[in-house]
Write an enzyme that holds these catalytic residues in place. Sequence first.
Site, PDB file in Angstrom:
ATOM      1  N   HIS A   1       8.657   8.826   5.933  1.00 24.39           N
ATOM      2  CA  HIS A   1       9.782   7.908   5.663  1.00 24.39           C
ATOM      3  C   HIS A   1      11.069   8.457   6.273  1.00 24.39           C
ATOM      4  O   HIS A   1      11.842   7.712   6.892  1.00 24.39           O
ATOM      5  CB  HIS A   1      10.012   7.765   4.152  1.00 24.39           C
ATOM      6  CG  HIS A   1       8.959   7.026   3.406  1.00 24.39           C
ATOM      7  ND1 HIS A   1       8.390   7.514   2.244  1.00 24.39           N
ATOM      8  CD2 HIS A   1       8.376   5.823   3.623  1.00 24.39           C
ATOM      9  CE1 HIS A   1       7.510   6.638   1.784  1.00 24.39           C
ATOM     10  NE2 HIS A   1       7.481   5.601   2.609  1.00 24.39           N
TER      11      HIS A   1
ATOM     12  N   LYS B   1       1.987  -3.517  -7.086  1.00 21.56           N
ATOM     13  CA  LYS B   1       1.656  -2.087  -7.151  1.00 21.56           C
ATOM     14  C   LYS B   1       2.172  -1.453  -8.439  1.00 21.56           C
ATOM     15  O   LYS B   1       3.165  -1.897  -9.007  1.00 21.56           O
ATOM     16  CB  LYS B   1       2.310  -1.341  -5.970  1.00 21.56           C
ATOM     17  CG  LYS B   1       1.674  -1.603  -4.623  1.00 21.56           C
ATOM     18  CD  LYS B   1       2.246  -0.605  -3.614  1.00 21.56           C
ATOM     19  CE  LYS B   1       1.896  -0.958  -2.178  1.00 21.56           C
ATOM     20  NZ  LYS B   1       2.711  -0.198  -1.214  1.00 21.56           N
TER      21      LYS B   1
ATOM     22  N   ARG C   1       2.004   2.833  10.393  1.00 22.68           N
ATOM     23  CA  ARG C   1       1.133   3.963  10.760  1.00 22.68           C
ATOM     24  C   ARG C   1      -0.051   3.514  11.595  1.00 22.68           C
ATOM     25  O   ARG C   1      -0.484   4.203  12.498  1.00 22.68           O
ATOM     26  CB  ARG C   1       0.623   4.667   9.493  1.00 22.68           C
ATOM     27  CG  ARG C   1       1.668   5.536   8.837  1.00 22.68           C
ATOM     28  CD  ARG C   1       1.287   5.843   7.424  1.00 22.68           C
ATOM     29  NE  ARG C   1       1.096   4.591   6.691  1.00 22.68           N
ATOM     30  CZ  ARG C   1       1.148   4.463   5.390  1.00 22.68           C
ATOM     31  NH1 ARG C   1       1.344   5.511   4.637  1.00 22.68           N
ATOM     32  NH2 ARG C   1       0.984   3.300   4.810  1.00 22.68           N
TER      33      ARG C   1
ATOM     34  N   SER D   1       2.647   7.945   0.661  1.00 29.81           N
ATOM     35  CA  SER D   1       3.042   8.321  -0.707  1.00 29.81           C
ATOM     36  C   SER D   1       1.804   8.407  -1.589  1.00 29.81           C
ATOM     37  O   SER D   1       1.686   9.307  -2.434  1.00 29.81           O
ATOM     38  CB  SER D   1       4.014   7.286  -1.275  1.00 29.81           C
ATOM     39  OG  SER D   1       5.211   7.266  -0.530  1.00 29.81           O
TER      40      SER D   1
HETATM   41  O1  PNS Z   1       6.724   0.695   0.240  1.00 31.88           O
HETATM   42  P1  PNS Z   1       6.318  -0.729   0.456  1.00 31.88           P
HETATM   43  O2  PNS Z   1       5.187  -1.124  -0.461  1.00 31.88           O
HETATM   44  O3  PNS Z   1       6.021  -1.029   1.907  1.00 31.88           O
HETATM   45  O4  PNS Z   1       7.596  -1.584   0.053  1.00 31.88           O
HETATM   46  C1  PNS Z   1       7.480  -2.967   0.010  1.00 31.88           C
HETATM   47  C2  PNS Z   1       8.858  -3.654  -0.155  1.00 31.88           C
HETATM   48  C3  PNS Z   1       9.554  -3.211  -1.437  1.00 31.88           C
HETATM   49  C4  PNS Z   1       9.725  -3.322   1.025  1.00 31.88           C
HETATM   50  C5  PNS Z   1       8.519  -5.165  -0.167  1.00 31.88           C
HETATM   51  O5  PNS Z   1       7.637  -5.435  -1.213  1.00 31.88           O
HETATM   52  C6  PNS Z   1       9.754  -6.042  -0.269  1.00 31.88           C
HETATM   53  O6  PNS Z   1      10.412  -6.302   0.716  1.00 31.88           O
HETATM   54  N1  PNS Z   1      10.067  -6.496  -1.508  1.00 31.88           N
HETATM   55  C7  PNS Z   1      11.216  -7.295  -1.778  1.00 31.88           C
HETATM   56  C8  PNS Z   1      10.818  -8.713  -2.188  1.00 31.88           C
HETATM   57  C9  PNS Z   1      10.694  -9.617  -0.989  1.00 31.88           C
HETATM   58  O7  PNS Z   1      11.625  -9.836  -0.246  1.00 31.88           O
HETATM   59  N2  PNS Z   1       9.462 -10.135  -0.801  1.00 31.88           N
HETATM   60  C10 PNS Z   1       9.136 -11.010   0.296  1.00 31.88           C
HETATM   61  C11 PNS Z   1       8.766 -10.209   1.531  1.00 31.88           C
HETATM   62  S1  PNS Z   1       8.314 -11.264   2.840  1.00 31.88           S
END
Ligand code: PNS
Length: 158
Positions: free
Chosen positions: A16, A40, A89, A126
Amino acid sequence: MRAVVPGSFDPITNGHLDVIRRARAIFDEVVVAVGANSSKRYLFEPEERLELVRAATADIEGVTAEALHGLLVDFCQAHGAGAIVKGARAATDFDFEVGMARMNESMTGVETVILPAAARWSYVSSTLVREVALLGGDPAPYVPDVVVQRLATRRAHD
Ligand code: PNS
């Protein structure tokens, strides 16, 4: 231009940090958005994940971190950010990121820049770091010191 690097950071890893530094090399300012994927479960509470991101990025000029609640596109608008940066990745990450990138672009026009993970960190996630640390392995090669300490405290209390 200001960019947002979003993620759940449970916990923040060296992979990250590499993406955050590379994002900062492209954009004037970077805001790390610490959120949650509703499907999650997390080891660390949202405040703790944010605190660890702030500690791990404190020495990088032009990088700040904030909690993400609600939609990422709304966070980008609220913070005056014109781009999202994500690391990928492997092909599976890429496919998932493309879906989110298209959805986000369709909602507000915000673009996503997908950076290929550095080969050095391409196997670090993670999830694997949590597993290694909680089963007694040494997470030090994969995460910043502040996270090594927090994982050790966590293991001692579990
Ligand atoms: O570490 P991650 O699991 O890749 O994080 C995911 C995250 C938090 C970036 C993603 O779930 C997110 O953008 N959540 C915010 C809600 C949202 O905008 N959802 C629609 C995405 S198209």
